[in-house]
Design a protein around this motif. Structure first.
Motif, PDB file in Angstrom:
ATOM      1  N   THR A   1      69.662  44.854  59.321  1.00 34.07           N
ATOM      2  CA  THR A   1      68.772  44.877  60.477  1.00 34.07           C
ATOM      3  C   THR A   1      68.335  46.311  60.733  1.00 34.07           C
ATOM      4  O   THR A   1      68.907  47.260  60.183  1.00 34.07           O
ATOM      5  N   TRP A   2      67.327  46.467  61.577  1.00 32.76           N
ATOM      6  CA  TRP A   2      66.863  47.805  61.932  1.00 32.76           C
ATOM      7  C   TRP A   2      66.163  47.757  63.280  1.00 32.76           C
ATOM      8  O   TRP A   2      65.740  46.704  63.756  1.00 32.76           O
ATOM      9  N   ASN A   3      66.070  48.935  63.895  1.00 29.62           N
ATOM     10  CA  ASN A   3      65.345  49.082  65.150  1.00 29.62           C
ATOM     11  C   ASN A   3      64.525  50.363  65.081  1.00 29.62           C
ATOM     12  O   ASN A   3      64.314  50.905  63.987  1.00 29.62           O
ATOM     13  N   ASN A   4      64.080  50.865  66.218  1.00 30.07           N
ATOM     14  CA  ASN A   4      63.215  52.047  66.217  1.00 30.07           C
ATOM     15  C   ASN A   4      63.925  53.317  65.766  1.00 30.07           C
ATOM     16  O   ASN A   4      63.277  54.297  65.402  1.00 30.07           O
ATOM     17  N   SER A   5      65.250  53.318  65.788  1.00 29.69           N
ATOM     18  CA  SER A   5      65.971  54.551  65.477  1.00 29.69           C
ATOM     19  C   SER A   5      66.995  54.425  64.362  1.00 29.69           C
ATOM     20  O   SER A   5      67.454  55.436  63.834  1.00 29.69           O
ATOM     21  N   SER A   6      67.371  53.195  63.972  1.00 29.68           N
ATOM     22  CA  SER A   6      68.477  53.055  63.029  1.00 29.68           C
ATOM     23  C   SER A   6      68.253  51.908  62.053  1.00 29.68           C
ATOM     24  O   SER A   6      67.570  50.926  62.361  1.00 29.68           O
TER      25      SER A   6
END
Length: 220
Positions: free
Chosen positions: A195-200
């Motif tokens: 998974t991923w988000n805006n920072s990681s």
């Protein structure tokens, strides 16, 4: 000519059944061309330069390594049944309470591959490193399916877990409607969630720090 393949770095294959002399010695001849132009990977340029003796062909490029050419991997000649498993697509994720899921899609080729979907089915078994069956199942009519693995051992990168890179062995058996075994396909699979988000970028819910990677074929 049996096959022509452009670009390097990727494997390719061809069916040679109609070209093989069975029971006799066969020779496979491969010609490699390392000429680089604007549409190749990597890119380059070929120019004609006037010389005292006429015109010379000059290869130029802008990268900082030698333009090697040739076959740097093994060449395999293998056989398949008349109806066989051509490709298996596998994805996975981790659920709560140490439960993992594996989802698979199977592509079949050969003489029976154009029969009705219900005429063929896949039986799947998943083995741990000790060779114990931890999950099994049967595909649907489209040769797709899923496995649930309890007390799963997730796949982790190096240094993120005491037992990194844990792989199960997945065994897929192709059967006809009358339970005749046609083919067996085995591959190693790891169970993880990406998974991923805006920072990681996260593996199994934990962030990964990328330090970069670069390795040439001739590096130590």
């Amino acid at each position: 000519m049996v096959i022509k393949h452009e670009m390097g770095h990727l494997p390719f294959e061809a069916e040679v059944s109609n070209f093989v002399k069975y029971g006799e010695e066969n020779r496979i001849t491969v010609m490699c061309d390392n000429a680089l132009i604007q549409t190749t990977v990597p890119q380059g340029k070929i120019s004609e330069v006037k010389k005292d003796g006429g015109v010379a062909i000059v290869q130029s490029y802008t990268f900082d390594f030698f333009n090697y050419a040739g076959i740097h991997r093994s060449v395999h000649l293998y056989t398949t049944p008349k109806t066989f498993i051509e490709e298996v697509e596998v994805t996975s994720n981790l659920a709560e309470k140490s439960v993992g899921h594996i989802y698979y899609k199977v592509k079949v080729s050969g003489t029976a591959s154009n029969e009705a979907d219900s005429a063929l089915q896949i039986h799947v078994q998943l083995y741990n490193k000790e060779g114990v069956v931890v999950a099994n199942g049967t595909s649907n009519g489209d040769l797709n399916g899923a496995l649930e693995v309890k007390k799963v051992k997730p796949w982790w990168p190096y240094l993120m877990h005491p037992e990194p890179g844990y792989l199960y062995q997945m065994e897929l058996l192709l059967y006809t409607a009358d339970n005749t075994l046609l083919d067996v396909y085995r591959l190693k699979v790891g169970i993880r969630t990406l998974t991923w988000n805006n920072s990681s970028f996260l593996i199994n819910g934990r962030p990964v720090y990328f330090r970069g990677f670069g390795k040439h074929e001739d590096s130590d």
